[in-house]
Design an enzyme around this catalytic site. Structure first.
Site, PDB file in Angstrom:
ATOM      1  N   THR A 117       0.691  -1.246  -0.045  1.00 48.17           N
ATOM      2  CA  THR A 117      -0.024  -0.031   0.207  1.00 48.17           C
ATOM      3  C   THR A 117       0.790   1.202  -0.144  1.00 48.17           C
ATOM      4  O   THR A 117       1.959   1.429   0.590  1.00 48.17           O
ATOM      5  CB  THR A 117      -0.816   0.082   1.217  1.00 48.17           C
ATOM      6  OG1 THR A 117      -1.511   1.263   1.349  1.00 48.17           O
ATOM      7  CG2 THR A 117      -0.157  -0.241   2.521  1.00 48.17           C
ATOM      8  N   TYR A 141      -2.094   0.171   9.898  1.00 50.40           N
ATOM      9  CA  TYR A 141      -2.310  -0.427   8.702  1.00 50.40           C
ATOM     10  C   TYR A 141      -1.052  -0.324   7.773  1.00 50.40           C
ATOM     11  O   TYR A 141      -0.441  -1.330   7.134  1.00 50.40           O
ATOM     12  CB  TYR A 141      -3.501   0.147   7.835  1.00 50.40           C
ATOM     13  CG  TYR A 141      -3.521  -0.341   6.298  1.00 50.40           C
ATOM     14  CD1 TYR A 141      -3.751  -1.471   6.124  1.00 50.40           C
ATOM     15  CD2 TYR A 141      -3.596   0.628   5.334  1.00 50.40           C
ATOM     16  CE1 TYR A 141      -3.958  -1.846   4.770  1.00 50.40           C
ATOM     17  CE2 TYR A 141      -3.727   0.365   4.032  1.00 50.40           C
ATOM     18  CZ  TYR A 141      -3.959  -0.920   3.677  1.00 50.40           C
ATOM     19  OH  TYR A 141      -3.706  -1.399   2.354  1.00 50.40           O
TER      20      TYR A 141
END
Length: 330
Positions: A117, A141
């Protein structure tokens, strides 16, 4: 030989499975169906319901299906939730990925493609951000994904596991043939929420933060069509099969749109107005993040076909209409 797709019943994973089947590949899917759907997987593809942290199950799948490549999508992905529940993210995204990598090494898997990501960059010091820029995630995250990148790097050094890390920017849209799309209820993806609002399925859309250092004060993101993202995975697999060295690649278009720009595009495409409320910032959201994407084109030979915000919104809207029609027919 087969390709194991984890999270293959989910949004991006199901698009990958369809693309692999279209290309004549043998595929097996592992998904716990926490956010995925059996109906998103082609009928001819084996779908095993289970957890990526179940080493015994993963090892059996590798052996029984002759898996020589893994495309690892399965993960928890909601940034604000990761701030509130960090240990959930370190378990599902980091610990389970460690188990997957170990199973791959022990099972003789040659190729591993990992869904990472842009959140690993945090608030980048420059935009567009390149793969070799500073990594400073601002959410659990992002940290959970970066830890897996590090594990892959070290596993490659120790065991020769060939891998490609793909750092996603903001994924949106749906399969142009409408075989699959973003179906998760209560999704937090901006374009998904906006098209639901345009169709009257939500009463309003909230804009989280209007005081960022951006042209209109709202967050700026690089939106990539899910089909183009899947094509990058196919290109990564072809690259590894040809003997390519481990590499990390950004997946975006190199152009950003603000939250308000996206909302206005959805209104224009849908031909309707809808309520937009301004709300405080959410924790863990960078102000602006746009990809430097030359490496994907140069190393992987990636050629995007849907590099247009309006096209992305049109496909997302058509998929949402299909979901609504299916729900009304039940």
């Amino acid at each position: 030989m087969s390709i194991l797709v984890t999270g293959g019943a989910g949004y991006i994973g199901s698009h990958m499975v369809h693309a692999l089947v279209d290309a004549g590949e043998r595929v097996v899917v592992l998904d716990n169906l926490s956010t995925g759907f059996r109906s998103s997987v082609p009928r001819e593809v084996p779908l095993v319901e289970g957890d990526t942290g179940d080493a015994g199950l993963v090892s059996r799948l590798i052996a029984e299906h002759g898996v020589d490549a893994i495309i690892h999508f399965a993960a928890s992905i909601v940034v604000p939730e990761s701030v509130a529940e960090p240990l959930k993210y370190y378990r599902n995204n980091t610990a389970n990925s460690r188990s997957m990598i170990e199973c791959a090494v022990r099972g003789g898997v040659k190729h591993f493609i990992f869904s990472s990501t842009a959140a690993v960059y945090g608030n980048p010091t420059r935009v567009p951000v390149a793969e070799d820029d500073v990594l400073a995630p601002v959410s659990p995250y992002g940290s959970s994904k970066l830890m897996t990148e590090i594990m892959l790097r070290d596993a490659t050094a120790a065991h020769g596991l060939g891998h490609v890390v793909l750092r996603y920017f903001n994924v949106a849209g749906a399969d142009p043939l409408l075989r699959t799309g973003q179906s998760t209820k209560n999704a937090t993806h901006l374009i998904k929420v906006a098209v639901e609002t345009a169709l009257g399925q939500r009463g309003k859309i909230d804009v989280f933060g209007t005081d960022y250092a951006t042209p209109d004060g709202t967050c700026v993101r690089d939106y990539i069509h899910v089909s183009d993202l899947v094509a990058a995975h196919a290109d990564a697999l072809r690259y590894l099969r040809a003997g390519g060295a481990p590499v990390t690649v950004n997946c975006g278009y190199g152009r950003g749109f603000s939250v308000l720009q996206v909302i206005e595009t959805v209104k224009r495409v849908a031909g309707v107005d809808f309520r937009v409320d301004l709300a405080p910032r959410r924790p863990g959201d960078p102000a602006s993040i746009v990809a430097a994407c030359d490496r994907a084109r140069e190393l992987l030979g990636w050629q995007p076909r849907h590099d247009d915000l309006q096209t992305i919104v049109e496909h997302a809207l058509e998929w949402q209409k299909r979901l609504a029609t299916a729900a009304a027919g039940r």
